[in-house]
Design a protein around this motif. Structure first.
Motif: not given
Ligand SMILES: Nc1ncnc2c1ncn2[C@@H]1O[C@H](COP(=O)(O)OP(=O)(O)O)[C@@H](O)[C@H]1O
Ligand SMILES: [Mg+2]
Lengths: 303, 433
Positions: A16, A20, A39-46, A82, B419
């Motif tokens: 959006d 990320a 930290p949380n929200g850094a973009g690791k999972t993405t 995760e 979403k």
């Molecule tokens: N499916 C998604 N839709 C919208 N925003 C996302 C989605 N997945 C992750 N984000 C956003 O991308 C950023 C990175 O998230 P994420 O990769 O989960 O972080 P981490 O794993 O490091 O905690 C965050 O700001 C999160 O809100």
């Protein structure tokens, strides 16, 4: 065979309009453990999801075990997402059979190796139980077993320690080291940097989608030099932060990590402390990853 | 390919091992048999001897009613529903008519007295025949149960015949001619089939058709919803991430369809087997009409249209499971889909009356309606072979298209949490291999 098990080239992902993952590149050597920290929200999972082909990158490319992510290559990877999840109504052994066969294993091999792993994870005797009958910790362990069941060359673990009690964290850390000794390449993400410190060979730190630091643990620590003092104390040591030759300090109440302008000031520090607090310990130390991360982020913000 | 089999195996085993699967497999044929036997049993109960008091103000009609052996004439009235069961070897009850001593009482007084008797079950009913019945053609019947059509019909037709006879006799017509003129007729129904004309009962056929279609309809919805829930479970529990990172999404999607479809086929096969067993074991007790209906041909088409219907409906159900995020959302969309399945069912009711109309023909060639409508047509009046083959061909094409689209949507939806994806994102996903 290339020396790299995995390489990421300029990965970008927007959600959006919000970025990320912002041009992340790094590579993982075969046989090493790499920590993906932030930290949380850094973009690791993405980042990991793009590596696993779960979501498509907006730009950039991933090379994994020397190729793209084909069916064959998927068989050589073990992935722990995760968000954990298993079929609740499926029995433990059936769960292993399904995921094992999905990774190209023969049923007999799954049974044999599955039994051994269940034993190792103190889940022997639960073969015929349904997943929904397991405690949360047990289900997590079962999930971990499905990840390593097919003896993958490359393990990708997203927050492997989250939600586990200390005993199980130790168990998983033990397994990670055991896998490494067996030659497996391992990547894991965590926001808990203390855990990474003890196991990783190299690390990548990311913050707000950007890579802020990478390298081997040794080089990263060397770069920050031996300018740290670890002080164990009793009393009120808040004045330390105000001393002119102290660059930063992290106070945890009874232990303090103090960064000096330069190491020759350590005797001065000791003199200043004497009489004001009770000193239980005073030693030179390496900076913690936590500290390095905070420094790195502050530098980035300042620049 | 091995991954495809792994998914098929898992889906199949999961369903077949469920208690509900085993229960449904056994219970459905038993229920089916029950539904055929119970009406017969009910009729047996209803056929107990009846005592009807006759207040005959006109005179002479009680004898007329008593003269005709009740059970014989009953048999001749071939109507819909319950009467179809008459061919079962059931001993019909007798109706005895008793003349009420009028003793100068008027109808109102008589009624007061006999209402009590009816309520106390001393008699089953009171038949009031007024003096002017010949001109007014109006009699009254008082009973606690007035739904016993066979008895009512019997009284009605016997009285009509008796009045006709009387009128003719008054006109000095030869009694033998009168007898001949008022003789009842009986009608037998025959069903014209390619394999030859068989004696049949339209009521029985109608019931059997409805019956088989209800079963088809129920399993199609049941298995469709099963897929939907399965996909949704994988999505909400994030198992989808494990699946997608282990195998191709097409293998997962097709494996799931095939696995669940095979489970459904197993159930249908077991039903057919059980039905065959029950029919052969109790063939003496089963109506000849049922025997002539349950042909191997019907079983064959049932299987074919189950398979086609399964894929045509299961794929949209899988879409729903992949596209939504919660059970409630899924149920909302699923009920819309159920309506789509009900439409051919409703059309089918008219198709039963009018199996060869243009509307029926066109509707039964529309792939979404084919599985139920074409099968319905086959059970009533076998359509030309080209129509059957054309409908099957159209279904197969539709399934092919749905499966292609389904795999894409499945891939997109399974990994979209929370979403709704933007259209641009969707397009990118569909193009993504
Ligand atoms: N499916 C998604 N839709 C919208 N925003 C996302 C989605 N997945 C992750 N984000 C956003 O991308 C950023 C990175 O998230 P994420 O990769 O989960 O972080 P981490 O794993 O490091 O905690 C965050 O700001 C999160 O809100
Ligand atoms: Mg994460």
């Amino acid at each position: 065979m290339s020396e790299w098990a995995l390489s990421l080239h300029d990965l970008v992902k927007d959600f959006d309009g919000k970025r990320a993952v912002d041009h992340i590149s790094f590579a993982v050597k075969r046989g090493e453990i790499l920590g993906l920290l932030g930290p949380n929200g850094a973009g690791k999972t993405t980042t990991i999801r793009m590596v696993m082909d779960i979501i498509a990158p907006d730009a950039g490319r991933v090379e994994i075990l020397g190729e793209g992510l084909s069916d064959k290559v998927k068989d050589r990877i073990g992935f722990l997402p995760e968000e954990r999840g298993l079929y609740r109504k499926l029995k433990v052994m059936d769960t292993l059979l399904f995921f094992g066969e999905l990774k190209g294993m023969k049923a007999a091999a799954v049974r044999e190796r599955g039994r051994r792993l269940l034993q190792q994870f103190q889940l022997a005797g639960y073969e015929e139980r349904k997943v929904e009958e397991l405690s949360k910790g047990m289900a997590q362990k079962l999930q971990f077993i499905t990840t390593i069941l097919h003896d993958p060359e490359l393990l990708i673990l997203d927050e492997p320690f989250s939600g586990l009690d200390p005993l199980n964290i130790e168990l998983i850390q033990g397994i990670i080291l055991e896998r490494k000794r067996a030659g497996t390449t391992i990547i894991y993400s965590t926001h808990l940097m203390e855990y990474a410190e003890k196991t990783v060979d190299s690390l990548v730190m990311i913050d707000q989608g950007r890579k802020v630091l990478d390298g081997t643990l040794a080089t990263v620590k060397a770069e920050y030099g031996q300018k740290f003092i670890r002080l164990q104390y009793e009393g009120d040591a808040r004045f330390v932060a105000g001393l002119p030759y102290v660059r930063s300090c992290r106070d945890s109440g009874r232990e303090m990590e103090i960064e000096l302008e330069d190491l020759t000031k350590r005797e001065q520090l000791l003199r200043d402390l004497l009489g004001k607090v009770t000193i239980n310990g005073f030693q030179l130390s390496e900076p913690s990853l936590q500290n390095i991360f905070i420094r790195k982020v502050q530098e980035g913000a300042g620049a | 390919m091995n991954k495809l089999f792994a998914v098929i195996k898992k889906e199949y085993k999961t369903i077949v091992k469920k208690k509900s699967f085993i229960i449904m497999t056994i219970l459905t044929p038993v229920l089916m048999a029950g539904m055929m036997v119970v009406p017969v049993l009910l009729m047996k109960v209803d056929r107990s001897d009846k005592k009807i008091a006759v207040a005959d103000y006109a005179g002479g009609y009680t004898q007329a009613l008593s003269a005709v052996p009740a059970e014989k004439s009953e048999k001749k009235k071939g109507g819909l529903d319950m009467d179809a069961m008459n061919e079962m070897p059931v001993t019909a009850g007798r109706i005895s008519f008793q003349q009420v001593e009028l003793a100068g009482r008027d109808a109102a007084a008589l009624l007061r007295e006999y209402e009590q008797k009816v309520l106390k079950k001393e008699i089953d009913g009171l038949l009031l025949i007024p003096a002017d019945v010949k001109s007014q053609r109006q009699v009254s019947y008082y009973s606690t149960s007035i739904s016993d059509f066979t008895t009512l019909k019997f009284i009605e037709s016997t009285l009509r015949t008796a009045i006709s006879k009387q009128l003719l006799l008054e006109k000095q017509i030869d009694p033998s001619v009168v007898d001949e003129a008022t003789r009842e007729i009986s009608m037998e129904t025959f069903k014209v089939k390619k394999e030859g004309t068989t004696k049949s009962d339209s009521g029985m056929d109608y019931m059997m058709s409805i019956f088989m279609i209800i079963i088809l309809f129920m399993i199609l919805i049941n298995y469709g919803q099963m897929i939907m829930r399965g996909v949704l479970e994988e999505k909400t529990s994030r198992i989808s991430e494990l699946l997608i990172s282990s195998a191709r999404s097409t293998h997962i999607f097709y494996g799931k369809l095939l696995g669940i479809g095979l489970a459904g086929l197993t159930q249908v096969a077991l039903w057919i087997l059980l039905a065959a067993l029950l029919v052969s074991r109790f063939s003496g007790m089963v109506d000849a009409a049922i025997l002539s209906f349950l042909t191997p041909e019907i079983a064959f088409y049932f299987v074919i249209f189950f398979i086609l219907g399964f894929f045509i409906y299961a794929i949209p159900y899988a879409f729903i499971g992949a596209a939504v995020n919660t059970d409630q959302e899924a149920q909302q969309f699923a009920s819309v889909l159920s309506v789509l399945i009900i439409v051919p069912y409703i059309l089918g009711i008219s198709a039963l009356q009018n199996p060869n109309s243009t509307l029926t023909l066109v509707a039964s060639l529309f792939p979404l309606f084919t599985p139920i409508l074409m099968f319905m047509r086959i059970t009533t009046a076998v359509p030309p072979l080209w129509q059957i083959l054309a409908s099957i061909g159209l279904c197969v094409l539709t399934i092919w298209g749905l499966a292609w689209l389904g795999a894409k949507i499945f891939r997109v939806g399974m990994l979209m949490y929370g979403k709704k994806p933007s259209l641009g994102e969707m397009l990118r996903w569909v193009r993504y291999k």
